[in-house]
Design a protein around this motif. Structure first.
Motif, PDB file in Angstrom:
ATOM      1  N   ILE A   2      48.120  71.271 -23.417  1.00  0.00           N
ATOM      2  CA  ILE A   2      48.208  69.876 -23.014  1.00  0.00           C
ATOM      3  C   ILE A   2      49.657  69.409 -22.966  1.00  0.00           C
ATOM      4  CG2 ILE A   2      47.566  67.520 -23.630  1.00  0.00           C
ATOM      5  CD1 ILE A   2      45.037  68.633 -24.881  1.00  0.00           C
ATOM      6  N   TYR A  14      46.425  62.261 -35.893  1.00  0.00           N
ATOM      7  CA  TYR A  14      45.304  61.345 -36.058  1.00  0.00           C
ATOM      8  C   TYR A  14      44.072  62.199 -36.308  1.00  0.00           C
ATOM      9  CZ  TYR A  14      41.514  58.162 -34.944  1.00  0.00           C
ATOM     10  OH  TYR A  14      40.357  57.440 -34.993  1.00  0.00           O
ATOM     11  N   ARG A  28      37.403  65.117 -35.719  1.00  0.00           N
ATOM     12  CA  ARG A  28      38.163  65.467 -34.516  1.00  0.00           C
ATOM     13  C   ARG A  28      39.567  64.902 -34.680  1.00  0.00           C
ATOM     14  NH1 ARG A  28      33.800  62.890 -31.715  1.00  0.00           N
ATOM     15  NH2 ARG A  28      33.780  60.749 -32.372  1.00  0.00           N
ATOM     16  N   GLY A  29      40.515  65.515 -33.988  1.00  0.00           N
ATOM     17  CA  GLY A  29      41.892  65.100 -34.179  1.00  0.00           C
ATOM     18  C   GLY A  29      42.747  65.220 -32.941  1.00  0.00           C
ATOM     19  N   VAL A  30      43.891  64.538 -32.992  1.00  0.00           N
ATOM     20  CA  VAL A  30      44.851  64.535 -31.899  1.00  0.00           C
ATOM     21  C   VAL A  30      46.255  64.575 -32.514  1.00  0.00           C
ATOM     22  CG1 VAL A  30      45.827  63.158 -30.015  1.00  0.00           C
ATOM     23  CG2 VAL A  30      43.378  63.177 -30.372  1.00  0.00           C
ATOM     24  N   SER A  32      50.305  64.087 -31.280  1.00  0.00           N
ATOM     25  CA  SER A  32      51.081  63.609 -30.138  1.00  0.00           C
ATOM     26  C   SER A  32      52.544  63.423 -30.520  1.00  0.00           C
ATOM     27  CB  SER A  32      50.509  62.292 -29.613  1.00  0.00           C
ATOM     28  OG  SER A  32      50.514  61.308 -30.624  1.00  0.00           O
ATOM     29  N   VAL A  37      50.114  63.405 -25.613  1.00  0.00           N
ATOM     30  CA  VAL A  37      49.225  64.241 -26.427  1.00  0.00           C
ATOM     31  C   VAL A  37      49.651  65.693 -26.262  1.00  0.00           C
ATOM     32  CG1 VAL A  37      46.850  65.036 -26.727  1.00  0.00           C
ATOM     33  CG2 VAL A  37      47.297  62.629 -26.243  1.00  0.00           C
ATOM     34  N   ILE A  39      48.145  68.253 -28.433  1.00  0.00           N
ATOM     35  CA  ILE A  39      46.963  69.077 -28.724  1.00  0.00           C
ATOM     36  C   ILE A  39      45.824  68.151 -29.131  1.00  0.00           C
ATOM     37  CG2 ILE A  39      47.470  69.488 -31.163  1.00  0.00           C
ATOM     38  CD1 ILE A  39      46.289  72.321 -29.097  1.00  0.00           C
ATOM     39  N   LYS A  40      44.612  68.582 -28.806  1.00  0.00           N
ATOM     40  CA  LYS A  40      43.417  67.810 -29.105  1.00  0.00           C
ATOM     41  C   LYS A  40      42.381  68.764 -29.672  1.00  0.00           C
ATOM     42  CE  LYS A  40      42.355  64.483 -26.088  1.00  0.00           C
ATOM     43  NZ  LYS A  40      41.747  63.778 -24.962  1.00  0.00           N
ATOM     44  N   GLU A  42      38.380  68.832 -30.647  1.00  0.00           N
ATOM     45  CA  GLU A  42      37.120  68.091 -30.550  1.00  0.00           C
ATOM     46  C   GLU A  42      36.279  68.212 -31.819  1.00  0.00           C
ATOM     47  OE1 GLU A  42      36.279  65.966 -28.188  1.00  0.00           O
ATOM     48  OE2 GLU A  42      38.169  66.411 -27.195  1.00  0.00           O
TER      49      GLU A  42
END
Length: 61
Positions: A2, A14, A28-30, A32, A37, A39-40, A42
């Protein structure tokens, strides 16, 4: 991929808890950098190991 982070970047993390049962936390996390962003995730599963209290440590000797 990403996005990217480089040495010196401030990474903001987060994490949202979806479920918490018997020491297992699912969420789930993010991550940035600024508003980008990088990496994400799920679904993340984490096991939280119970800590030993100091009074219990002395009884195990």
């Amino acid at each position: 991929m990403i996005g990217q982070a480089f040495s010196g970047d401030r990474i903001e993390l987060y994490f949202e808890i979806i479920k918490n049962k018997r020491g297992f936390v699912v969420g789930r996390g993010v991550a940035s950098v600024g508003n980008q962003v990088i990496i994400k995730a799920e679904e993340i599963m984490i096991y939280l190991q119970p800590t030993i209290k100091q009074s219990e440590e002395g009884n195990n000797l």
